[in-house]
Write an enzyme that holds these catalytic residues in place. Structure first.
Site, short mmCIF file in Angstrom:
data_model
loop_
_atom_site.label_atom_id
_atom_site.label_comp_id
_atom_site.label_asym_id
_atom_site.label_seq_id
_atom_site.Cartn_x
_atom_site.Cartn_y
_atom_site.Cartn_z
N THR A 74 0.83 -1.21 0.00
CA THR A 74 0.00 0.00 0.00
C THR A 74 0.86 1.27 0.00
OG1 THR A 74 -1.72 -1.17 1.22
CG2 THR A 74 -1.81 1.24 1.28
N GLY A 122 2.74 -2.89 8.53
CA GLY A 122 2.91 -3.11 9.96
C GLY A 122 4.37 -3.41 10.29
N GLU A 125 -6.07 -5.89 4.08
CA GLU A 125 -6.10 -7.12 3.25
C GLU A 125 -7.25 -7.09 2.26
OE1 GLU A 125 -3.21 -8.77 4.05
OE2 GLU A 125 -3.57 -9.31 1.96
C1 LIG Z 1 -0.91 -15.36 9.00
C2 LIG Z 1 -2.22 -14.80 9.53
C3 LIG Z 1 -2.31 -13.29 9.35
C4 LIG Z 1 -3.72 -12.76 9.67
C5 LIG Z 1 -3.71 -11.22 9.68
C6 LIG Z 1 -3.10 -10.70 10.94
C7 LIG Z 1 -3.20 -9.20 11.03
C8 LIG Z 1 -2.43 -8.55 9.91
C9 LIG Z 1 -2.60 -7.06 9.92
C10 LIG Z 1 -2.50 -6.37 8.79
C11 LIG Z 1 -2.19 -7.07 7.49
C12 LIG Z 1 -2.76 -6.28 6.36
C13 LIG Z 1 -1.84 -6.33 5.19
C14 LIG Z 1 -2.41 -5.60 4.02
O1 LIG Z 1 -3.38 -4.90 4.09
S1 LIG Z 1 -1.55 -5.92 2.58
C15 LIG Z 1 -2.37 -4.96 1.39
C16 LIG Z 1 -3.71 -5.56 1.03
N1 LIG Z 1 -4.20 -4.93 -0.16
C17 LIG Z 1 -5.18 -5.45 -0.90
O2 LIG Z 1 -5.81 -6.44 -0.58
C18 LIG Z 1 -5.44 -4.74 -2.19
C19 LIG Z 1 -6.83 -5.05 -2.73
N2 LIG Z 1 -6.87 -4.82 -4.17
C20 LIG Z 1 -6.80 -5.89 -5.05
O3 LIG Z 1 -6.69 -7.04 -4.68
C21 LIG Z 1 -6.88 -5.57 -6.53
O4 LIG Z 1 -6.49 -4.24 -6.76
C22 LIG Z 1 -8.31 -5.76 -7.07
C23 LIG Z 1 -9.32 -5.04 -6.23
C24 LIG Z 1 -8.59 -7.22 -7.13
C25 LIG Z 1 -8.41 -5.18 -8.47
O5 LIG Z 1 -7.27 -5.59 -9.15
P1 LIG Z 1 -7.29 -5.56 -10.75
O6 LIG Z 1 -7.87 -4.26 -11.20
O7 LIG Z 1 -5.97 -5.94 -11.28
O8 LIG Z 1 -8.22 -6.78 -11.01
P2 LIG Z 1 -9.66 -6.87 -11.65
O9 LIG Z 1 -10.70 -6.47 -10.67
O10 LIG Z 1 -9.65 -6.19 -12.99
O11 LIG Z 1 -9.69 -8.44 -11.85
C26 LIG Z 1 -8.82 -9.02 -12.80
C27 LIG Z 1 -8.91 -10.51 -12.63
O12 LIG Z 1 -8.04 -10.95 -11.58
C28 LIG Z 1 -8.75 -11.73 -10.65
N3 LIG Z 1 -8.14 -11.51 -9.34
C29 LIG Z 1 -8.04 -10.34 -8.69
N4 LIG Z 1 -7.41 -10.52 -7.50
C30 LIG Z 1 -7.12 -11.85 -7.44
C31 LIG Z 1 -6.48 -12.65 -6.46
N5 LIG Z 1 -6.03 -12.13 -5.28
N6 LIG Z 1 -6.34 -13.98 -6.69
C32 LIG Z 1 -6.81 -14.50 -7.87
N7 LIG Z 1 -7.45 -13.79 -8.84
C33 LIG Z 1 -7.58 -12.49 -8.61
C34 LIG Z 1 -10.17 -11.22 -10.74
O13 LIG Z 1 -11.06 -12.19 -10.24
C35 LIG Z 1 -10.30 -10.98 -12.23
O14 LIG Z 1 -10.49 -12.19 -12.84
P3 LIG Z 1 -11.42 -12.22 -14.14
O15 LIG Z 1 -11.31 -13.64 -14.62
O16 LIG Z 1 -12.80 -11.85 -13.68
O17 LIG Z 1 -10.84 -11.20 -15.10
C1 LIG Z 2 -4.44 -1.59 10.55
C2 LIG Z 2 -3.98 -1.64 9.12
C3 LIG Z 2 -2.87 -2.40 8.78
C4 LIG Z 2 -2.43 -2.42 7.47
N1 LIG Z 2 -1.30 -3.14 7.17
C5 LIG Z 2 -0.84 -3.12 5.89
C6 LIG Z 2 0.37 -3.82 5.56
O1 LIG Z 2 0.98 -4.45 6.42
N2 LIG Z 2 0.82 -3.75 4.28
C7 LIG Z 2 0.14 -3.06 3.30
O2 LIG Z 2 0.59 -3.05 2.15
N3 LIG Z 2 -1.01 -2.39 3.58
C8 LIG Z 2 -1.50 -2.41 4.85
N4 LIG Z 2 -2.66 -1.73 5.14
C9 LIG Z 2 -3.31 -0.93 4.11
C10 LIG Z 2 -4.60 -1.59 3.62
O3 LIG Z 2 -4.30 -2.74 2.87
C11 LIG Z 2 -5.36 -0.55 2.77
O4 LIG Z 2 -5.76 0.48 3.64
C12 LIG Z 2 -6.56 -1.21 2.11
O5 LIG Z 2 -6.12 -2.04 1.07
C13 LIG Z 2 -7.55 -0.18 1.55
O6 LIG Z 2 -6.92 0.68 0.65
P1 LIG Z 2 -7.01 2.27 0.87
O7 LIG Z 2 -6.65 2.55 2.27
O8 LIG Z 2 -6.26 2.92 -0.23
O9 LIG Z 2 -8.56 2.61 0.72
P2 LIG Z 2 -9.27 3.00 -0.67
O10 LIG Z 2 -9.10 1.92 -1.67
O11 LIG Z 2 -8.90 4.38 -1.05
O12 LIG Z 2 -10.80 2.94 -0.18
C14 LIG Z 2 -11.50 4.12 0.23
C15 LIG Z 2 -12.95 3.95 -0.15
O13 LIG Z 2 -13.02 3.84 -1.57
C16 LIG Z 2 -13.85 2.74 -1.94
N5 LIG Z 2 -13.39 2.15 -3.20
C17 LIG Z 2 -12.12 2.01 -3.63
N6 LIG Z 2 -12.09 1.37 -4.80
C18 LIG Z 2 -13.37 1.07 -5.12
C19 LIG Z 2 -14.00 0.41 -6.22
N7 LIG Z 2 -13.30 -0.10 -7.24
N8 LIG Z 2 -15.36 0.28 -6.18
C20 LIG Z 2 -16.07 0.77 -5.15
N9 LIG Z 2 -15.55 1.42 -4.09
C21 LIG Z 2 -14.21 1.58 -4.09
C22 LIG Z 2 -13.66 1.74 -0.80
O14 LIG Z 2 -14.77 0.85 -0.74
C23 LIG Z 2 -13.58 2.66 0.42
O15 LIG Z 2 -14.90 2.92 0.88
C24 LIG Z 2 -3.13 -1.69 6.47
C25 LIG Z 2 -4.26 -0.94 6.80
C26 LIG Z 2 -4.69 -0.92 8.12
C27 LIG Z 2 -5.91 -0.12 8.47
#
Ligand SMILES: CCCCCCCC/C=C\CCCC(=O)SCCNC(=O)CCNC(=O)[C@H](O)C(C)(C)COP(=O)(O)OP(=O)(O)OC[C@H]1O[C@@H](n2cnc3c(N)ncnc32)[C@H](O)[C@@H]1OP(=O)(O)O
Ligand SMILES: Cc1cc2nc3c(=O)[nH]c(=O)nc-3n(C[C@H](O)[C@H](O)[C@H](O)COP(=O)(O)OP(=O)(O)OC[C@H]3O[C@@H](n4cnc5c(N)ncnc54)[C@H](O)[C@@H]3O)c2cc1C
Length: 536
Positions: free
Chosen positions: A22, A61, A304
């Site tokens: 992120t 984190g 996530e």
């Molecule tokens: C060990 C235990 C741990 C437990 C946790 C403890 C606490 C931990 C505390 C904090 C950890 C937090 C860490 C984080 O937050 S890390 C950052 C997380 N960020 C995200 O999750 C980002 C979310 N965004 C996305 O995944 C993508 O941007 C998207 C929303 C999916 C959009 O991507 P994109 O535009 O490329 O994709 P499309 O929507 O156009 O889809 C394209 C096709 O890809 C398929 N797809 C998408 N994602 C996946 C995937 N993950 N796996 C498989 N396939 C995937 C999607 O279905 C589309 O397929 P299609 O066939 O329909 O084209």
């Molecule tokens: C406690 C905590 C720990 C974290 N740890 C990590 C970490 O270890 N590593 C890491 O990489 N990240 C980490 N993150 C970041 C986290 O993964 C992001 O905050 C999360 O993926 C959401 O992205 P954003 O914050 O940019 O929100 P945004 O994507 O900007 O979302 C803001 C609003 O926009 C809306 N929105 C965005 N896109 C769309 C769409 N396509 N359609 C409809 N609505 C949409 C959402 O629904 C939401 O309401 C952490 C976050 C928190 C809070």
């Protein structure tokens, strides 16, 4: 080879890592990430750079002061071509001095709602060079001359997130067990009010409204634990297939992991908040642990994969499944019910009847979404705009699908396990399955009225079933939370300790406050007294 290089050092804690994906400007839209990794064939290195402020990594984190390495997700450039986001393992601090390396800017992002011990950080690169083997090359590779070798499946890059989402479902089961233990034990100790003048104040656990607030948290903990185990088994099976090059089941895993992560985190956060509020003022004390627990669970609605975004990912899969099924093509096991074209059956107030009802609701909502999108597109709206205009309904369809999966899994797994359990234990677990199922039927009665043949008398009967179940479960409630076997040190709660000495523990914790170190706090002399004397 790379795993041999990095994994042993991570396991023995020479490497302390975090996942730096992120950025300030992008969390959801990964293809919009701005950090660049540009390959230099002359030195066989990647040059990492944060071209803008919004390119700074933000949130990881442990990044601020703990991690000395991190997995950085960056746009990979080689031979003048941008190949999209790829993961790189990068050392950011000296392993002896822990000083940030030259070209690395790292720090702490500041106070947050909770997770105060997580030192979430920011990270920027100023043309920071790393060796070629820093690129994690399990899926895609860059050869020494800069030739890019494409992954057989681009989405494998997103695989880490599927794994964490799968784990989060089980995490929510645990957090709900903590919240339910604290609130139910406190409710057994707390006596309040006098509904019957000639009787002592009752345990607040005997108020049916209190049972309504708390028993669903208890039942949900079991439902999510069972569902989490099923989801993990599915994850293991899909990854085994991926290892042998078969990615056919990955889309289904992605879709079901998305909606289950979204629904279980939202339920956990709202039910932990209900546990907090059910403990009155003492639930608002940090020493109860409930406010901290709320901060932890509500964070999971964002990290996530933000919940709405993930529910829309599942909706994308459901719409595609509907379109596939309508052409007679086979659907994945979790989505196959969408093609049940049989007439809506007579409603049955049974577990199977309610589960079938939720499947009808999901299928009906998906069909409505497809119809609305098709209608808008036929009127000249772009598919993207039609999708956006239908997105509220798409999220609701996804939620209904997720609930159908949880209900069916919870029922099936408890029924399967019951044969090996003592009859009394089997009976109590079946009561929790029944409570969970009827609770959600009542919560979503509007949808059931729209898409099934449920009638008013059925709803009245379900309400009575629900209230009867609260009464049946009440005698076993404390035993059920004791069965989670959570030690006091883990609960970390003045209200939830096993010995029930709530008031003594509240006072013990209060007296630890620095503000109780002296009878007259210095603020009196610095501010109050001068104010009272008109000097401020
Ligand atoms: C060990 C235990 C741990 C437990 C946790 C403890 C606490 C931990 C505390 C904090 C950890 C937090 C860490 C984080 O937050 S890390 C950052 C997380 N960020 C995200 O999750 C980002 C979310 N965004 C996305 O995944 C993508 O941007 C998207 C929303 C999916 C959009 O991507 P994109 O535009 O490329 O994709 P499309 O929507 O156009 O889809 C394209 C096709 O890809 C398929 N797809 C998408 N994602 C996946 C995937 N993950 N796996 C498989 N396939 C995937 C999607 O279905 C589309 O397929 P299609 O066939 O329909 O084209
Ligand atoms: C406690 C905590 C720990 C974290 N740890 C990590 C970490 O270890 N590593 C890491 O990489 N990240 C980490 N993150 C970041 C986290 O993964 C992001 O905050 C999360 O993926 C959401 O992205 P954003 O914050 O940019 O929100 P945004 O994507 O900007 O979302 C803001 C609003 O926009 C809306 N929105 C965005 N896109 C769309 C769409 N396509 N359609 C409809 N609505 C949409 C959402 O629904 C939401 O309401 C952490 C976050 C928190 C809070």
């Amino acid at each position: 080879e790379q795993q041999e290089k990095w994994v042993p050092r991570a396991v023995n804690m020479e490497i302390i890592g975090t996942y730096a994906q992120t950025e300030l400007g992008h969390g959801t839209f990964l293809r919009g990430l701005e950090t660049t990794a540009t390959y230099d064939p002359n030195t066989e290195e990647f040059v990492l750079n944060s071209p803008t402020l919004t390119a700074y990594k933000w949130w990881p984190g442990g990044l601020a002061h703990t991690a000395n390495h991190c997995v950085v997700v960056a746009q990979l450039h080689s031979k003048g071509v941008n190949h999209g986001v790829h993961p790189f393992i990068v050392q950011i601090r000296d392993e002896d001095t822990h000083m940030p390396l030259p070209g690395v800017k790292v720090g702490e992002i500041g106070p947050k709602l909770s997770f105060s011990t997580a030192n979430n950080g920011f990270l920027g690169f100023d043309n920071f060079r790393v060796p070629r083997d820093s690129m994690l090359m399990k899926n895609a590779q860059v050869l020494k001359d800069g030739t890019y070798v494409k992954s057989r499946l681009s989405k494998l890059t997103y695989g880490t997130m599927v794994f964490i989402r799968v784990m989060i479902v089980t995490d929510m089961a645990y957090y709900l067990s903590v919240g339910a233990t604290i609130a139910i034990r406190y409710s057994a100790v707390r006596h309040q009010s006098k509904p019957k003048e000639n009787e002592p104040e009752p345990q607040i656990l005997d108020y049916v409204t209190q049972q309504h607030k708390l028993f669903i948290a208890l039942a949900s903990s079991h439902a999510f634990r069972v569902t989490g185990q099923w989801l993990w088994t599915t994850f293991v099976r899909v990854n085994k297939a991926l290892t042998s090059g078969n990615a056919d089941t990955l889309p289904e895993l992605h879709a079901v992991a998305c909606c289950l992560k979204a629904v279980t985190t939202r339920d956990a956060a709202s039910m932990v908040e209900a546990c907090r509020m059910s403990c009155g003022g003492h639930g608002y004390m940090t020493s109860s642990y409930l406010p901290i627990l709320y901060g932890i669970t509500t964070a999971a609605c964002t990290y996530e994969g933000e919940n709405t975004v993930l529910l829309l990912q599942t909706a994308r899969s459901l719409v595609k499944a509907w379109q596939k099924g309508s052409k007679g093509k086979p659907l994945s096991p979790t989505e196959a019910y969408l093609m049940d074209k049989s007439p809506v059956p007579k409603w049955e107030n049974t577990l199977d009847g309610i589960i079938a009802g939720f499947r009808r609701v999901s299928a009906g909502k998906v069909q409505d979404c497809v119809s609305k999108i098709d209608k808008l597109v036929k009127m000249g709206t772009s598919y993207e705009d039609a999708w956006n205009q239908t997105s509220v309904r798409l999220v609701a369809a996804s939620e209904a699908h997720s609930r159908a999966v949880i209900l069916a899994t919870f029922r099936a797994e408890v029924s399967r396990a019951a044969a090996a359990l003592s009859p009394p234990l089997a009976r109590v677990l079946h009561q929790l399955v029944h409570l969970y199922t009827v609770y959600w039927a009542l919560e979503r009665v509007g949808d059931l009225l729209l898409y099934t043949s449920i009638a008013e008398r059925d709803v009245q009967e379900l309400q009575q079933q629900y209230e009867d179940l609260l009464q049946k479960i009440r005698p076993n409630t404390v035993g059920l939370v004791d069965a989670f076997d959570l030690r006091d040190e883990i609960l970390n709660s003045t209200l939830g300790a096993y010995d029930g000495r709530v008031y003594e523990r509240l006072m013990e914790e209060a007296l630890k406050s620095p503000l109780n170190a002296e009878p007259v706090n210095q603020s009196f002399h610095k501010y109050l007294k001068p104010f009272m004397q008109g000097k401020l």
